[in-house]
Write a protein that holds these residues in place. Structure first.
Motif, PDB file in Angstrom:
ATOM      1  N   VAL A  64      30.000  25.511 -36.965  1.00 21.51           N
ATOM      2  CA  VAL A  64      30.735  24.780 -35.935  1.00 21.51           C
ATOM      3  C   VAL A  64      29.825  24.304 -34.795  1.00 21.51           C
ATOM      4  O   VAL A  64      30.178  23.361 -34.084  1.00 21.51           O
ATOM      5  N   LEU A  65      28.667  24.925 -34.632  1.00 25.78           N
ATOM      6  CA  LEU A  65      27.754  24.513 -33.565  1.00 25.78           C
ATOM      7  C   LEU A  65      27.423  23.022 -33.620  1.00 25.78           C
ATOM      8  O   LEU A  65      27.552  22.332 -32.600  1.00 25.78           O
ATOM      9  N   PRO A  66      27.021  22.472 -34.774  1.00 23.37           N
ATOM     10  CA  PRO A  66      26.705  21.031 -34.794  1.00 23.37           C
ATOM     11  C   PRO A  66      27.899  20.157 -34.412  1.00 23.37           C
ATOM     12  O   PRO A  66      27.729  19.117 -33.779  1.00 23.37           O
ATOM     13  N   ILE A  67      29.081  20.594 -34.760  1.00 25.49           N
ATOM     14  CA  ILE A  67      30.286  19.827 -34.411  1.00 25.49           C
ATOM     15  C   ILE A  67      30.460  19.808 -32.893  1.00 25.49           C
ATOM     16  O   ILE A  67      30.704  18.752 -32.295  1.00 25.49           O
ATOM     17  N   PHE A  68      30.328  20.971 -32.270  1.00 25.45           N
ATOM     18  CA  PHE A  68      30.487  21.032 -30.827  1.00 25.45           C
ATOM     19  C   PHE A  68      29.362  20.332 -30.082  1.00 25.45           C
ATOM     20  O   PHE A  68      29.599  19.726 -29.027  1.00 25.45           O
ATOM     21  N   LEU A  69      28.169  20.374 -30.613  1.00 26.20           N
ATOM     22  CA  LEU A  69      27.069  19.627 -29.995  1.00 26.20           C
ATOM     23  C   LEU A  69      27.372  18.135 -30.007  1.00 26.20           C
ATOM     24  O   LEU A  69      27.093  17.425 -29.030  1.00 26.20           O
ATOM     25  N   GLU A  70      27.952  17.663 -31.083  1.00 30.07           N
ATOM     26  CA  GLU A  70      28.317  16.245 -31.172  1.00 30.07           C
ATOM     27  C   GLU A  70      29.459  15.905 -30.219  1.00 30.07           C
ATOM     28  O   GLU A  70      29.462  14.842 -29.583  1.00 30.07           O
ATOM     29  N   ILE A  71      30.423  16.793 -30.099  1.00 32.71           N
ATOM     30  CA  ILE A  71      31.526  16.577 -29.154  1.00 32.71           C
ATOM     31  C   ILE A  71      30.976  16.495 -27.732  1.00 32.71           C
ATOM     32  O   ILE A  71      31.355  15.611 -26.954  1.00 32.71           O
ATOM     33  N   LEU A  72      30.080  17.414 -27.377  1.00 30.34           N
ATOM     34  CA  LEU A  72      29.487  17.393 -26.039  1.00 30.34           C
ATOM     35  C   LEU A  72      28.677  16.119 -25.821  1.00 30.34           C
ATOM     36  O   LEU A  72      28.716  15.517 -24.739  1.00 30.34           O
ATOM     37  N   SER A  73      27.956  15.703 -26.839  1.00 27.91           N
ATOM     38  CA  SER A  73      27.185  14.470 -26.747  1.00 27.91           C
ATOM     39  C   SER A  73      28.101  13.268 -26.516  1.00 27.91           C
ATOM     40  O   SER A  73      27.829  12.412 -25.664  1.00 27.91           O
ATOM     41  N   SER A  74      29.191  13.211 -27.249  1.00 29.07           N
ATOM     42  CA  SER A  74      30.154  12.120 -27.085  1.00 29.07           C
ATOM     43  C   SER A  74      30.785  12.137 -25.701  1.00 29.07           C
ATOM     44  O   SER A  74      31.012  11.086 -25.100  1.00 29.07           O
ATOM     45  N   SER A  75      31.046  13.317 -25.199  1.00 30.42           N
ATOM     46  CA  SER A  75      31.615  13.439 -23.852  1.00 30.42           C
ATOM     47  C   SER A  75      30.648  12.883 -22.808  1.00 30.42           C
ATOM     48  O   SER A  75      31.055  12.180 -21.876  1.00 30.42           O
ATOM     49  N   LYS A  76      29.368  13.193 -22.968  1.00 27.48           N
ATOM     50  CA  LYS A  76      28.371  12.670 -22.027  1.00 27.48           C
ATOM     51  C   LYS A  76      28.254  11.151 -22.140  1.00 27.48           C
ATOM     52  O   LYS A  76      28.092  10.464 -21.126  1.00 27.48           O
ATOM     53  N   LEU A  77      28.360  10.630 -23.355  1.00 27.97           N
ATOM     54  CA  LEU A  77      28.304   9.177 -23.542  1.00 27.97           C
ATOM     55  C   LEU A  77      29.476   8.487 -22.851  1.00 27.97           C
ATOM     56  O   LEU A  77      29.307   7.445 -22.213  1.00 27.97           O
ATOM     57  N   ILE A  78      30.655   9.064 -22.978  1.00 26.57           N
ATOM     58  CA  ILE A  78      31.830   8.489 -22.314  1.00 26.57           C
ATOM     59  C   ILE A  78      31.650   8.532 -20.802  1.00 26.57           C
ATOM     60  O   ILE A  78      31.959   7.578 -20.101  1.00 26.57           O
ATOM     61  N   GLN A  79      31.145   9.657 -20.302  1.00 25.27           N
ATOM     62  CA  GLN A  79      30.938   9.768 -18.869  1.00 25.27           C
ATOM     63  C   GLN A  79      29.921   8.728 -18.389  1.00 25.27           C
ATOM     64  O   GLN A  79      30.094   8.121 -17.324  1.00 25.27           O
ATOM     65  N   GLN A  80      28.886   8.500 -19.164  1.00 27.01           N
ATOM     66  CA  GLN A  80      27.893   7.479 -18.805  1.00 27.01           C
ATOM     67  C   GLN A  80      28.524   6.095 -18.821  1.00 27.01           C
ATOM     68  O   GLN A  80      28.249   5.265 -17.953  1.00 27.01           O
ATOM     69  N   GLU A  81      29.382   5.847 -19.784  1.00 26.55           N
ATOM     70  CA  GLU A  81      30.069   4.555 -19.876  1.00 26.55           C
ATOM     71  C   GLU A  81      30.953   4.319 -18.651  1.00 26.55           C
ATOM     72  O   GLU A  81      30.986   3.222 -18.100  1.00 26.55           O
ATOM     73  N   VAL A  82      31.666   5.360 -18.232  1.00 24.08           N
ATOM     74  CA  VAL A  82      32.507   5.253 -17.033  1.00 24.08           C
ATOM     75  C   VAL A  82      31.629   4.949 -15.812  1.00 24.08           C
ATOM     76  O   VAL A  82      31.949   4.101 -14.997  1.00 24.08           O
ATOM     77  N   ARG A  83      30.518   5.641 -15.714  1.00 25.67           N
ATOM     78  CA  ARG A  83      29.603   5.440 -14.596  1.00 25.67           C
ATOM     79  C   ARG A  83      29.055   4.011 -14.614  1.00 25.67           C
ATOM     80  O   ARG A  83      28.995   3.351 -13.576  1.00 25.67           O
ATOM     81  N   ASN A  84      28.675   3.525 -15.785  1.00 23.61           N
ATOM     82  CA  ASN A  84      28.148   2.166 -15.890  1.00 23.61           C
ATOM     83  C   ASN A  84      29.221   1.138 -15.540  1.00 23.61           C
ATOM     84  O   ASN A  84      28.924   0.121 -14.898  1.00 23.61           O
ATOM     85  N   SER A  85      30.446   1.377 -15.953  1.00 26.78           N
ATOM     86  CA  SER A  85      31.554   0.472 -15.622  1.00 26.78           C
ATOM     87  C   SER A  85      31.777   0.414 -14.126  1.00 26.78           C
ATOM     88  O   SER A  85      32.043  -0.652 -13.573  1.00 26.78           O
ATOM     89  N   ALA A  86      31.654   1.553 -13.470  1.00 26.88           N
ATOM     90  CA  ALA A  86      31.849   1.602 -12.009  1.00 26.88           C
ATOM     91  C   ALA A  86      30.755   0.810 -11.302  1.00 26.88           C
ATOM     92  O   ALA A  86      31.020   0.183 -10.279  1.00 26.88           O
ATOM     93  N   LYS A  87      29.555   0.831 -11.845  1.00 26.63           N
ATOM     94  CA  LYS A  87      28.436   0.079 -11.237  1.00 26.63           C
ATOM     95  C   LYS A  87      28.667  -1.423 -11.349  1.00 26.63           C
ATOM     96  O   LYS A  87      28.250  -2.195 -10.490  1.00 26.63           O
ATOM     97  N   GLU A  88      29.327  -1.836 -12.441  1.00 27.51           N
ATOM     98  CA  GLU A  88      29.575  -3.267 -12.674  1.00 27.51           C
ATOM     99  C   GLU A  88      30.644  -3.801 -11.757  1.00 27.51           C
ATOM    100  O   GLU A  88      30.688  -4.983 -11.473  1.00 27.51           O
ATOM    101  N   ASP A  89      31.532  -2.925 -11.288  1.00 28.96           N
ATOM    102  CA  ASP A  89      32.651  -3.376 -10.427  1.00 28.96           C
ATOM    103  C   ASP A  89      32.225  -3.681  -9.034  1.00 28.96           C
ATOM    104  O   ASP A  89      31.323  -3.558  -8.447  1.00 28.96           O
TER     105      ASP A  89
END
Length: 91
Positions: A66-91
């Motif tokens: 299950v470790l690789p699955i959770f590492l991927e979930i955490l990675s995806s969460s960080k990507l989404i957070q970065q996307e939100v941050r980038n969207s805020a910069k564009e506004d």
């Protein structure tokens, strides 16, 4: 049990997993907004280690699976957070 029966049960479980992952990603976006509003970084090593520690504790002998699955979930969460941050910069 027959193979097709088990596969149907797995399909139900997969649907439940997907629903939970999507919900988690939704919350990751909300967390990103909170972090952005408070000037906090996306990556929180202590939080990530706490999550992985809990996963290890709960999963026991299955941790290596299950470790690789959770590492991927955490990675995806960080990507989404970065996307939100980038969207805020564009506004």
């Amino acid at each position: 049990m027959k193979l097709e029966e088990i596969r149907r049960q797995i399909d139900v479980i997969d649907d439940e997993i997907l629903t939970l992952i999507l919900k988690r990603l939704e919350y990751s976006g909300i967390i990103a907004q909170i972090k952005l509003g408070n000037g906090l970084p996306i990556y929180d090593e202590a939080r990530e280690q706490a999550i992985l520690g809990r996963v290890e504790l709960v999963s026991g002998k299955s941790y290596k699976f299950v470790l690789p699955i959770f590492l991927e979930i955490l990675s995806s969460s960080k990507l989404i957070q970065q996307e939100v941050r980038n969207s805020a910069k564009e506004d």
